[in-house]
Structure formats: structure tokens, C-alpha cells
Design a protein around this motif. Structure first.
Motif, short mmCIF file in Angstrom:
data_model
loop_
_atom_site.label_atom_id
_atom_site.label_comp_id
_atom_site.label_asym_id
_atom_site.label_seq_id
_atom_site.Cartn_x
_atom_site.Cartn_y
_atom_site.Cartn_z
N ASP A 192 0.74 -1.08 -0.05
CA ASP A 192 0.27 -0.22 0.45
C ASP A 192 0.41 0.80 0.18
N MET A 193 2.57 1.06 -0.34
CA MET A 193 3.53 2.00 0.37
C MET A 193 3.98 2.08 -0.89
N ASN A 194 3.47 1.56 -2.12
CA ASN A 194 4.37 1.25 -3.85
C ASN A 194 5.35 0.81 -3.23
N PRO A 224 8.43 2.66 5.45
CA PRO A 224 7.38 3.76 5.88
C PRO A 224 8.18 5.11 5.75
N VAL A 225 9.64 5.02 6.49
CA VAL A 225 10.58 5.83 5.84
C VAL A 225 10.93 6.11 4.86
N GLU A 226 11.25 5.54 3.75
CA GLU A 226 11.13 6.06 2.01
C GLU A 226 10.49 6.56 1.64
N LEU A 227 9.04 6.05 1.98
CA LEU A 227 7.82 6.97 1.39
C LEU A 227 8.07 8.25 2.31
N GLY A 236 3.68 11.76 1.25
CA GLY A 236 4.34 10.74 1.72
C GLY A 236 4.51 10.20 3.37
N LEU A 237 5.08 11.49 3.95
CA LEU A 237 5.21 12.19 4.97
C LEU A 237 4.31 11.68 5.81
N THR A 238 3.32 12.51 5.48
CA THR A 238 1.66 12.13 5.94
C THR A 238 1.56 10.82 6.15
N ARG A 239 1.61 10.76 4.60
CA ARG A 239 1.19 8.85 4.76
C ARG A 239 1.24 7.75 5.51
#
Length: 498
Positions: A394-396, A400-403, A410-413
């Protein structure tokens, strides 16, 4: 000298003649108005002072009168001489003017003479109204089309007369200043004009020829009457004014373009100018149109493009803007090459700067996200590390760190995912705590109601009702606890029967 006193009888002509013959001065005092009973003093006052008196004869007066008569005769002779001379001069001027006009009529005028402002007159539709042969046209030094074009263009369009009325005489004076009236026909008086017309029927003075032309234009609707004045019809004046304004704008654009060219050449090194000047540039050929730049700049089609390209070249030489699409015949190839190098350098500098900025932004977002993760007390180190580094669909397929590093969105997601993960762990912890509480309760209850061996067997027995789980595994909330209690009651009943 005799003194005559006139009371009832005045001196007659015979007496006066005798006085003149004897050259005796005599004065006559008129006492006819004095009363007969006047006193001596009154008579004395009248004789010496107040009574009317006049000379009957005086040699000086006669001489003066004779001189006056002689002067009158001489003056009259002079007047007659002057009148005769004026008449002769008038007749001579009439004959000379008539002869000059006949010669002017016989003299052929050139056919290849340029018509002033011809292009304007043709564009407005006025060219057909010039060249009209009015009576008196031979007074002019040019063919009718020339001076009539000047009347239309300079008098009625340019308003060269200022506030003066557009009448025949002021217009003729303007044509005289333009040296368009032949010398024999300058300032022809009305008397001379009348007598010349009697001799030469085709003659009219210059001002009358102008007047005839104005009447022709009025009849054709080219001119309109405005009070005592005449003016160009609005249907012709407005488009002509608009055309003139456009022409001025084109001329201004050309002057501005030349200034831009001069500035561009001034910015180039001397060895790159190749002797080019603004005037030489105007004479050079514009490749796209095949016209000289002077003519191309006067074209509504080509001028905007040329002006825009000059602005692009000037902007380039200031170290700004893109490369010009064309050189416009200016020696700017070397300057364009320098600008290409400069643009490449600037582009690389911008790229490096953007890369540095992007890296700073990525690191900033990473740091902010990790700081958010560090403050979560409910996550252990290994568990937190696994969450941060695990790639998720769900983050492509990014962690989470990379997003978070990728963008602010991306930071918000990533923060939302972290919050959801923390909430899940808290819920799981709360559920585990609650489960342990109910496990303790069911264990205590079983141990209190069953024997030790039966209690252990009950707590470990896998029940079909509990999904093949033991009561100890099954209980997790009040509902499952009550079901386990029901099952415990069944065990308790069975144990009593045994």
C-alpha cells in the motif's frame, strides 16, 4: 491800409476791385448787429475786439490764393498722370497675365511627376479625386493632381492651417509657400482677374481655382460644410486618421528596433561587429520575408516577429532568457555560443542546487518521521525497526521511512500508517491484558469449584463449542467468560454425579 465800417451797406465787388487795382490793403468790420443806441464803450469794444471782420483785399492773401490755385492745378495734373500710369500698369498686368496664362495652357505638364502622399490617398479612396482640371489650373507650377493632393493631405488631413478656416485664400497662400503657384499669377487682384477673364475665358486666379476645386469636392461628398468652414467627410477622415496612427506606430517601432540593434551591437566586442551599424542592418535582407528590414518593420505581419526576436537577443545579451530563434542578420553567433555555455553552466548549478535541496528535504522528512516514531512508547525497538524498514504494497513497495523521504504527501501517509500501527498495537495490548484478566478469573473459578485434577483438565480441555480451544484459550471478554462459566457448570454437575 483802409478800414471799412459796415453798418447798413457792405463793400461791393467794384470797390474791392478798385482796392485790388491800387493794391491798398483794406479790412471790413461788421457792426450791423450792434444796436443803434450803443454807447461809445460798446462801439469801441466791438470795433477793436468783438465784431466780425475780414480782409477786403490784401496782397499776401491774393498771392497765397494764386499759389493755392496753381498747386491745385499741379496736383490734379499729377493725379491724372498717376491714374493714367495705374491704368497703363493695370492694362500691362492684364496683358502680361493673359499672355502668361495662354503660355501656361499651351505648356505640356510632365506625366511622370510623383503625386505627394499617393499611397495614402489610394488607401483611403481619395486618389480618384485628384487631377481634376478646374478653371484656373494653369496658374500652378505643377499638374492639378499634385497641388490637389497637397490640399487633401496637408490642409484637410494634417490641418496645416491651424485654427484658420479652410477657405480658398488661406489654402492658396499655403500653396504659394510651397512654391506651387507660378510667379505671373501670384497675388492677382480681383480687378486684374476680372479683366484677364474677359480676355481669356479659361483664366481664374489661383485662389479661385482652389475655390472651384473645393466646390467640386463638396459636390462629390469628399468635403462637408461645417458652419463657415469645410472639413473632410467623417467616412474618410476617420480611416485616414487610423491609418496615420498605425503608420506612426510602425515608424516608432522601427526607430525602437534600430535603437535595440544599436544597443545589441554596442554590447558585442568590437571584433565581432563586422562593421555592422543600425542603418546597414535596415538595408540588409530579412530572410523570412525577402524584404529589407526597413520595409519588413513597416509590415504589420513581419514587424511584431522581428521586434520580439530583437527583444529575445537583447535579453540573451543581458544574461537572461532563452536562446534567440534567429540572428536577424546580426553578428551574434559568438554571443549565442557563449550564452549556450553560460546556460549549461547555470543549468548544472541549478541541478546541483535542486539535488542538494531535495536531499535536505528528504533528510528533513526522514528526521521528522523518525522523531515521531521515537516518541511512541508503546513500540519496542525491534518492533519499531521492523515497521520502519518493511516494504508495503500500500506504499508502492516502499517502507514507511522511504515513503516519508519521498515527499511531504508521503510523509503524511507514513505518519498515518505509524499512527494506525500504534493504535493496533495498543488495541492488541489492551486485548491481551483483558484476556489475561478473564483467564485468571476462569482459572480461579475452576479451581474453586472443581478438584485440582478436574480444574486442570477443564482448563486444558479443547471444546467443540469453543472452536477446539480450551476454556483458558477461549476466554477474552465478558461474553466468552460467561460461556466458559456455563461450560464449567456442566463440568461441575458431571463431577458431582461421578
Amino acid at each position: 491800409m483802409f478800414v471799412e465800417i459796415a453798418v447798413t451797406h457792405f463793400a461791393d465787388d467794384a470797390k474791392i476791385q478798385r482796392l485790388r487795382e491800387h493794391k491798398i490793403p483794406a479790412v471790413e468790420i461788421d457792426l450791423s448787429k450792434l444796436p443803434r443806441d450803443s454807447l461809445r464803450d460798446a462801439i469801441t469794444e466791438a470795433v477793436l475786439k468783438t465784431a466780425r471782420r475780414h480782409w477786403l483785399f490784401h496782397p499776401g492773401i491774393d498771392a497765397a490764393r494764386a499759389q493755392q490755385d496753381a498747386d491745385d492745378i499741379a496736383w490734379q495734373k499729377e493725379q491724372n498722370r498717376l491714374l493714367a500710369a495705374a491704368a497703363a500698369k493695370h492694362r500691362s498686368r492684364v496683358d502680361e497675365t493673359a499672355s502668361a496664362y495662354r503660355q501656361a495652357l499651351a505648356k505640356p505638364l510632365g506625366r511622370d511627376i510623383a503625386i505627394p502622399r499617393q499611397a495614402e490617398l489610394q488607401a483611403i479612396g481619395l486618389f480618384e479625386y485628384v487631377g481634376y482640371e478646374v478653371v484656373g489650373f494653369a496658374c500652378f507650377s505643377e499638374r492639378p493632381a499634385v497641388w490637389q493632393a497637397i490640399i487633401l493631405a496637408e490642409v484637410f488631413h494634417d490641418h496645416c492651417l491651424g485654427n484658420a478656416l479652410c477657405k480658398s485664400v488661406p489654402i492658396a497662400n499655403h500653396l504659394e509657400k510651397r512654391r506651387l503657384i507660378q510667379k505671373p499669377f501670384l497675388r492677382v487682384s480681383s480687378d486684374v482677374a476680372e479683366d484677364v477673364t474677359a480676355i481669356e475665358a479659361q483664366f481664374a486666379p489661383a485662389w479661385k481655382a482652389v475655390d472651384n476645386y473645393l466646390k467640386y469636392l463638396l459636390g462629390e461628398g469628399v468635403l462637408v460644410q461645417q458652419g463657415y468652414d469645410v472639413a473632410l467627410a467623417g467616412t474618410l477622415a476617420k480611416p485616414w486618421s487610423a491609418r496615420t496612427l498605425a503608420e506612426k506606430q510602425r515608424t516608432a517601432a522601427m526607430h525602437s528596433a534600430v535603437q535595440d540593434v544599436e544597443w545589441i551591437l554596442g554590447e558585442l566586442p568590437a571584433n565581432e561587429r563586422a562593421g555592422m551599424t543600425g542603418e546597414l542592418w535596415l538595408q540588409s535582407i530579412h530572410r523570412e520575408s525577402g524584404l529589407t528590414f526597413r520595409k519588413a518593420l513597416l509590415s504589420d505581419i513581419e514587424s511584431p516577429t522581428i521586434v520580439g526576436q530583437l527583444e529575445t537577443i537583447a535579453t540573451m545579451l543581458k544574461g537572461q532568457g532563452p536562446l534567440p530563434p534567429a540572428t536577424l542578420g546580426l553578428p551574434v553567433e559568438a554571443a549565442i555560443a557563449r550564452r549556450k555555455v553560460q546556460m549549461a553552466t547555470q543549468s548544472e548549478e541549478r541541478r546541483l542546487k535542486q539535488l542538494q535541496e531535495a536531499n535536505r528535504s528528504r533528510q528533513s522528512r526522514r528526521d521528522r518521521f523518525c522523531a515521531d516514531a521515537d516518541v511512541e512508547k508503546d513500540l519496542s525497538g525491534p518492533e519499531l525497526g521492523a515497521f520502519l524498514s518493511t516494504k508495503r504494497a500500500d506504499m508502492n513497495d516502499m517502507s514507511p521511512v522511504e515513503l516519508a523521504e519521498d515527499s511531504e504527501a508521503g510523509l503524511t501517509r507514513a505518519r498515518e500508517a505509524l499512527s494506525a500501527f500504534v493504535r493496533q498495537r495498543r488495541q492488541e495490548a489492551e486485548a491481551a491484558t483483558q484476556k489475561a484478566k478473564f483467564q485468571d478469573k476462569i482459572a480461579d473459578l475452576a479451581k474453586g469449584r472443581l478438584s485440582h485434577e478436574d480444574a486442570i483438565a477443564f482448563l486444558k480441555a479443547r471444546e467443540d463449542d469453543f472452536g477446539r480451544m480450551s476454556p483458558l484459550q477461549y476466554v477474552k471478554d465478558e461474553s466468552t467468560f460467561q460461556k466458559a462459566c456455563t461450560k464449567l457448570a456442566q463440568w461441575e454437575t458431571f463431577a458431582r454425579r461421578s
